[in-house]
Design an enzyme around this catalytic site. Structure first.
Site, PDB file in Angstrom:
ATOM      1  N   ASP A  35     -13.025  12.087 -49.489  1.00 64.21           N
ATOM      2  CA  ASP A  35     -12.444  13.432 -49.537  1.00 64.21           C
ATOM      3  C   ASP A  35     -12.041  13.729 -50.973  1.00 64.21           C
ATOM      4  O   ASP A  35     -11.359  12.910 -51.605  1.00 64.21           O
ATOM      5  CB  ASP A  35     -11.219  13.486 -48.595  1.00 64.21           C
ATOM      6  CG  ASP A  35     -10.736  14.901 -48.343  1.00 64.21           C
ATOM      7  OD1 ASP A  35     -10.568  15.654 -49.322  1.00 64.21           O
ATOM      8  OD2 ASP A  35     -10.520  15.245 -47.175  1.00 64.21           O
ATOM      9  N   HIS A 104     -15.655  17.215 -38.800  1.00 62.48           N
ATOM     10  CA  HIS A 104     -15.389  15.976 -39.543  1.00 62.48           C
ATOM     11  C   HIS A 104     -14.160  15.282 -39.012  1.00 62.48           C
ATOM     12  O   HIS A 104     -13.184  15.915 -38.617  1.00 62.48           O
ATOM     13  CB  HIS A 104     -15.221  16.222 -41.048  1.00 62.48           C
ATOM     14  CG  HIS A 104     -14.326  17.366 -41.387  1.00 62.48           C
ATOM     15  ND1 HIS A 104     -14.726  18.669 -41.294  1.00 62.48           N
ATOM     16  CD2 HIS A 104     -13.042  17.412 -41.805  1.00 62.48           C
ATOM     17  CE1 HIS A 104     -13.745  19.468 -41.641  1.00 62.48           C
ATOM     18  NE2 HIS A 104     -12.693  18.726 -41.943  1.00 62.48           N
ATOM     19  N   PHE A 105     -14.238  13.953 -39.028  1.00 64.60           N
ATOM     20  CA  PHE A 105     -13.069  13.120 -38.825  1.00 64.60           C
ATOM     21  C   PHE A 105     -12.471  12.826 -40.193  1.00 64.60           C
ATOM     22  O   PHE A 105     -13.197  12.492 -41.134  1.00 64.60           O
ATOM     23  CB  PHE A 105     -13.444  11.766 -38.200  1.00 64.60           C
ATOM     24  CG  PHE A 105     -13.719  11.795 -36.733  1.00 64.60           C
ATOM     25  CD1 PHE A 105     -12.699  12.065 -35.816  1.00 64.60           C
ATOM     26  CD2 PHE A 105     -14.993  11.525 -36.249  1.00 64.60           C
ATOM     27  CE1 PHE A 105     -12.950  12.061 -34.448  1.00 64.60           C
ATOM     28  CE2 PHE A 105     -15.255  11.526 -34.882  1.00 64.60           C
ATOM     29  CZ  PHE A 105     -14.233  11.798 -33.985  1.00 64.60           C
ATOM     30  N   HIS A 106     -11.139  12.889 -40.294  1.00 68.14           N
ATOM     31  CA  HIS A 106     -10.413  12.368 -41.454  1.00 68.14           C
ATOM     32  C   HIS A 106     -10.036  10.931 -41.101  1.00 68.14           C
ATOM     33  O   HIS A 106      -9.484  10.683 -40.020  1.00 68.14           O
ATOM     34  CB  HIS A 106      -9.122  13.153 -41.687  1.00 68.14           C
ATOM     35  CG  HIS A 106      -9.331  14.585 -42.061  1.00 68.14           C
ATOM     36  ND1 HIS A 106      -9.288  15.030 -43.360  1.00 68.14           N
ATOM     37  CD2 HIS A 106      -9.581  15.688 -41.300  1.00 68.14           C
ATOM     38  CE1 HIS A 106      -9.490  16.337 -43.393  1.00 68.14           C
ATOM     39  NE2 HIS A 106      -9.669  16.759 -42.155  1.00 68.14           N
TER      40      HIS A 106
END
Ligand code: DGP
Length: 140
Positions: A35, A104-106
Site C-alpha cells: 500500500d 481489496h483486502f488490507h
C-alpha cells in the site's frame, strides 16, 4: 457492481501494468502489493485479477485466490515485521469508506490500535521496496 466497474481505477491500471506497484506475491487470480499510503509499516493489499468492486461481486475462484494470498502474505508479514499477529480488513462501497473501487483486502501487522489514518500519507518508495523484499523473503 460488475456492470458499473470503473476500468480506469488505479488497481485496474496496476493489473494492466499501466501503473507501477511494489509486488510481494501473485497467483493465477490474485495479486499482492505494498500500500503506498500504509497505515503502518508492512501494510499490503491483496486484489483479485478479475474486475470486481466489492466482496459481493467476487467470483468463487477469485475469492479462493484472494483468501489463499492473504494467508500466504499475512504469515510472511508477521514474520518479516516480527509481530505475533496481524489484521485483515476490507471496505465495500463509498458509504463504507472504500476509496479505490476494485476489491481489496488490507493486510497489516499487529492490531488496529495506533494505526495512521486511512489512505492519508504517502510512504517513502525506497522504504516500501525494502519492506517488500523482507516480506518476500518469508514467502516460499
Ligand atoms: P480503500 O479505502 O479501502 O479503498 O483503500 C485503498 C487503499 O489503496 C488505501 O490504503 C491507499 C491505497 N492506494 C491508493 N492508491 C494507490 C496506488 O496507486 N498504489 C498503491 N499501491 N496503493 C494505493
Amino acid at each position: 457492481m460488475q456492470g458499473t466497474y470503473d476500468q480506469e481505477n488505479i488497481f485496474a491500471k496496476i493489473l494492466r501494468e499501466e501503473a507501477p506497484c511494489v509486488k510481494v506475491y501473485e497467483n493465477d487470480n490474485a495479486l499482492a502489493f505494498m500500500d503506498v499510503m500504509p497505515q503502518t509499516d508492512g501494510h499490503v493489499l491483496v486484489i483479485p485479477k478479475e474486475p470486481a468492486e466489492t466482496i459481493y461481486d467476487l467470483s468463487e475462484d477469485a475469492s479462493l485466490a484472494c483468501m489463499r494470498a492473504v494467508q500466504i502474505v499475512g504469515k510472511a508479514i508477521e514474520q518479516a515485521m516480527g509481530v505475533g499477529g496481524s489484521t485483515v480488513f476490507q471496505l465495500n462501497g463509498k458509504a463504507a469508506g472504500q476509496t479505490v473501487p476494485h476489491f481489496h483486502f488490507h493486510v497489516l501487522p499487529g492490531s488496529l490500535l495506533g494505526l495512521k489514518g486511512h489512505a492519508s500519507e504517502m510512504a517513502d518508495p525506497q522504504t516500501l521496496m525494502d519492506i517488500a523484499e523482507k516480506i518476500k523473503s518469508f514467502i516460499d
